[in-house]
Scaffold this motif. Structure first.
Motif, PDB file in Angstrom:
ATOM      1  N   ASP A  18      42.828  22.700 119.642  1.00 23.84           N
ATOM      2  CA  ASP A  18      43.607  23.851 119.240  1.00 23.84           C
ATOM      3  C   ASP A  18      44.749  23.274 118.318  1.00 23.84           C
ATOM      4  OD1 ASP A  18      45.676  22.688 120.792  1.00 23.84           O
ATOM      5  OD2 ASP A  18      44.945  23.779 122.428  1.00 23.84           O
ATOM      6  N   ALA A  19      45.639  24.119 117.957  1.00 24.66           N
ATOM      7  CA  ALA A  19      46.919  23.927 117.191  1.00 24.66           C
ATOM      8  C   ALA A  19      47.791  22.810 117.556  1.00 24.66           C
ATOM      9  CB  ALA A  19      47.634  25.185 116.902  1.00 24.66           C
ATOM     10  N   THR A  20      47.599  22.524 118.606  1.00 28.36           N
ATOM     11  CA  THR A  20      48.453  21.241 119.119  1.00 28.36           C
ATOM     12  C   THR A  20      47.839  20.022 119.407  1.00 28.36           C
ATOM     13  OG1 THR A  20      48.452  22.052 121.517  1.00 28.36           O
ATOM     14  CG2 THR A  20      50.116  23.006 120.449  1.00 28.36           C
ATOM     15  N   ARG A  21      46.539  20.283 119.482  1.00 25.67           N
ATOM     16  CA  ARG A  21      45.693  18.989 119.640  1.00 25.67           C
ATOM     17  C   ARG A  21      44.343  18.930 119.284  1.00 25.67           C
ATOM     18  NH1 ARG A  21      42.732  17.367 123.670  1.00 25.67           N
ATOM     19  NH2 ARG A  21      42.542  18.536 125.534  1.00 25.67           N
ATOM     20  N   ILE A  22      43.858  17.760 119.122  1.00 27.80           N
ATOM     21  CA  ILE A  22      42.327  17.739 118.909  1.00 27.80           C
ATOM     22  C   ILE A  22      41.859  16.913 119.883  1.00 27.80           C
ATOM     23  CG2 ILE A  22      40.784  16.657 117.188  1.00 27.80           C
ATOM     24  CD1 ILE A  22      42.707  17.115 114.935  1.00 27.80           C
ATOM     25  N   ASP A  23      40.871  17.153 120.452  1.00 25.12           N
ATOM     26  CA  ASP A  23      40.033  16.377 121.306  1.00 25.12           C
ATOM     27  C   ASP A  23      39.191  15.342 120.720  1.00 25.12           C
ATOM     28  OD1 ASP A  23      38.434  15.226 123.504  1.00 25.12           O
ATOM     29  OD2 ASP A  23      38.365  17.268 124.864  1.00 25.12           O
ATOM     30  N   VAL A  24      39.599  14.188 120.637  1.00 29.40           N
ATOM     31  CA  VAL A  24      38.922  13.220 119.743  1.00 29.40           C
ATOM     32  C   VAL A  24      37.489  13.036 120.329  1.00 29.40           C
ATOM     33  CG1 VAL A  24      39.025  10.977 118.669  1.00 29.40           C
ATOM     34  CG2 VAL A  24      41.106  12.359 118.657  1.00 29.40           C
ATOM     35  N   GLU A  25      37.552  12.888 121.695  1.00 20.71           N
ATOM     36  CA  GLU A  25      36.156  12.467 122.383  1.00 20.71           C
ATOM     37  C   GLU A  25      35.146  13.567 122.115  1.00 20.71           C
ATOM     38  OE1 GLU A  25      36.634   9.577 123.244  1.00 20.71           O
ATOM     39  OE2 GLU A  25      38.835   9.636 123.352  1.00 20.71           O
ATOM     40  N   ARG A  26      35.614  14.956 122.148  1.00 19.59           N
ATOM     41  CA  ARG A  26      34.542  15.956 121.966  1.00 19.59           C
ATOM     42  C   ARG A  26      34.195  15.901 120.333  1.00 19.59           C
ATOM     43  NH1 ARG A  26      35.815  21.418 125.014  1.00 19.59           N
ATOM     44  NH2 ARG A  26      35.936  20.441 126.967  1.00 19.59           N
ATOM     45  N   VAL A  27      35.162  15.350 119.297  1.00 24.58           N
ATOM     46  CA  VAL A  27      34.464  15.337 118.116  1.00 24.58           C
ATOM     47  C   VAL A  27      33.712  14.098 117.903  1.00 24.58           C
ATOM     48  CG1 VAL A  27      35.449  14.771 115.765  1.00 24.58           C
ATOM     49  CG2 VAL A  27      36.765  16.186 117.294  1.00 24.58           C
ATOM     50  N   LEU A  28      34.007  13.094 118.510  1.00 25.29           N
ATOM     51  CA  LEU A  28      32.879  12.089 118.559  1.00 25.29           C
ATOM     52  C   LEU A  28      31.581  12.178 119.097  1.00 25.29           C
ATOM     53  CD1 LEU A  28      35.445   9.128 119.902  1.00 25.29           C
ATOM     54  CD2 LEU A  28      34.458   9.357 117.813  1.00 25.29           C
ATOM     55  N   ALA A  29      31.456  13.274 120.221  1.00 25.22           N
ATOM     56  CA  ALA A  29      30.379  13.568 120.682  1.00 25.22           C
ATOM     57  C   ALA A  29      29.353  14.275 119.876  1.00 25.22           C
ATOM     58  CB  ALA A  29      30.601  14.331 121.952  1.00 25.22           C
ATOM     59  N   ILE A  30      30.014  15.358 118.973  1.00 27.29           N
ATOM     60  CA  ILE A  30      29.223  16.222 117.929  1.00 27.29           C
ATOM     61  C   ILE A  30      29.129  15.498 116.640  1.00 27.29           C
ATOM     62  CG2 ILE A  30      29.910  18.245 119.176  1.00 27.29           C
ATOM     63  CD1 ILE A  30      31.686  18.817 116.916  1.00 27.29           C
ATOM     64  N   LYS A  31      29.589  14.303 116.340  1.00 22.58           N
ATOM     65  CA  LYS A  31      29.290  13.686 115.109  1.00 22.58           C
ATOM     66  C   LYS A  31      29.453  14.469 114.023  1.00 22.58           C
ATOM     67  CE  LYS A  31      26.925  10.289 117.731  1.00 22.58           C
ATOM     68  NZ  LYS A  31      25.578   9.991 118.111  1.00 22.58           N
ATOM     69  N   PRO A  32      30.630  15.149 113.642  1.00 22.63           N
ATOM     70  CA  PRO A  32      30.440  15.986 112.251  1.00 22.63           C
ATOM     71  C   PRO A  32      30.577  15.221 110.989  1.00 22.63           C
ATOM     72  CG  PRO A  32      32.704  15.764 113.115  1.00 22.63           C
ATOM     73  CD  PRO A  32      31.979  14.998 114.010  1.00 22.63           C
ATOM     74  N   ASP A  33      29.879  15.764 109.884  1.00 25.56           N
ATOM     75  CA  ASP A  33      29.733  15.390 108.536  1.00 25.56           C
ATOM     76  C   ASP A  33      31.189  15.201 107.741  1.00 25.56           C
ATOM     77  OD1 ASP A  33      27.042  14.632 108.836  1.00 25.56           O
ATOM     78  OD2 ASP A  33      26.619  16.627 108.175  1.00 25.56           O
ATOM     79  N   LEU A  34      31.990  16.338 108.185  1.00 28.07           N
ATOM     80  CA  LEU A  34      33.121  16.550 107.771  1.00 28.07           C
ATOM     81  C   LEU A  34      33.990  17.356 108.709  1.00 28.07           C
ATOM     82  CD1 LEU A  34      35.052  16.527 104.894  1.00 28.07           C
ATOM     83  CD2 LEU A  34      33.801  18.872 104.512  1.00 28.07           C
ATOM     84  N   ILE A  35      35.328  16.835 108.668  1.00 25.41           N
ATOM     85  CA  ILE A  35      36.326  17.471 109.667  1.00 25.41           C
ATOM     86  C   ILE A  35      37.442  18.224 108.510  1.00 25.41           C
ATOM     87  CG2 ILE A  35      38.197  17.025 111.284  1.00 25.41           C
ATOM     88  CD1 ILE A  35      36.440  14.663 111.988  1.00 25.41           C
ATOM     89  N   LEU A  36      37.731  19.289 108.840  1.00 28.82           N
ATOM     90  CA  LEU A  36      38.480  20.039 108.041  1.00 28.82           C
ATOM     91  C   LEU A  36      39.771  20.408 109.202  1.00 28.82           C
ATOM     92  CD1 LEU A  36      36.293  22.993 106.929  1.00 28.82           C
ATOM     93  CD2 LEU A  36      36.888  21.028 105.625  1.00 28.82           C
ATOM     94  N   GLY A  37      41.062  19.750 108.353  1.00 28.71           N
ATOM     95  CA  GLY A  37      42.268  20.248 109.061  1.00 28.71           C
ATOM     96  C   GLY A  37      43.300  20.718 108.372  1.00 28.71           C
ATOM     97  N   TRP A  38      44.330  21.259 108.901  1.00 23.96           N
ATOM     98  CA  TRP A  38      45.293  22.043 108.520  1.00 23.96           C
ATOM     99  C   TRP A  38      46.790  21.390 108.535  1.00 23.96           C
ATOM    100  CZ3 TRP A  38      47.205  26.572 112.057  1.00 23.96           C
ATOM    101  CH2 TRP A  38      48.320  27.377 111.023  1.00 23.96           C
ATOM    102  N   GLN A  39      47.172  21.217 107.606  1.00 26.10           N
ATOM    103  CA  GLN A  39      48.472  20.143 107.560  1.00 26.10           C
ATOM    104  C   GLN A  39      49.342  20.485 108.335  1.00 26.10           C
ATOM    105  OE1 GLN A  39      49.751  19.468 103.706  1.00 26.10           O
ATOM    106  NE2 GLN A  39      51.587  18.445 104.345  1.00 26.10           N
ATOM    107  N   SER A  40      49.717  21.848 108.529  1.00 22.96           N
ATOM    108  CA  SER A  40      50.909  22.255 109.593  1.00 22.96           C
ATOM    109  C   SER A  40      50.470  22.460 110.739  1.00 22.96           C
ATOM    110  CB  SER A  40      51.534  23.397 108.840  1.00 22.96           C
ATOM    111  OG  SER A  40      50.927  24.334 108.749  1.00 22.96           O
ATOM    112  N   GLY A  41      49.059  22.392 110.908  1.00 27.04           N
ATOM    113  CA  GLY A  41      48.446  23.203 112.244  1.00 27.04           C
ATOM    114  C   GLY A  41      47.857  22.095 113.064  1.00 27.04           C
TER     115      GLY A  41
END
Length: 71
Positions: A18-41
């Motif tokens: 969400d806007a306060t944290r990224i669940d890195v373990e879940r990201v690892l599990a889905i293995k995305p090709d590209l991660i889009l980030g919002w600089q201030s978010g």
């Protein structure tokens, strides 16, 4: 993503943070090709960690609707 419910298929998209944290373990599990980030978010430490883990991370900061097309 928590409040994204339209169209109904949006409710089926895996939630990885969400806007306060990224669940890195879940990201690892889905293995995305590209991660889009919002600089201030998104926490910069989480985005850096994902980069160090080998993911392609694109960070942007659109301020106006027209900014999205210029990225």
């Amino acid at each position: 993503m928590r409040y994204s419910d339209y169209p109904p298929k949006a409710q089926r998209v895996p939630r990885v943070g969400d806007a306060t944290r990224i669940d890195v373990e879940r990201v690892l599990a889905i293995k995305p090709d590209l991660i889009l980030g919002w600089q201030s978010g998104n926490p910069s430490g989480d985005l850096r960690r994902l980069e160090h883990l080998g993911f392609r991370v694109f960070v942007t900061e659109p301020r106006r609707l027209a900014d999205i097309a210029s990225v």
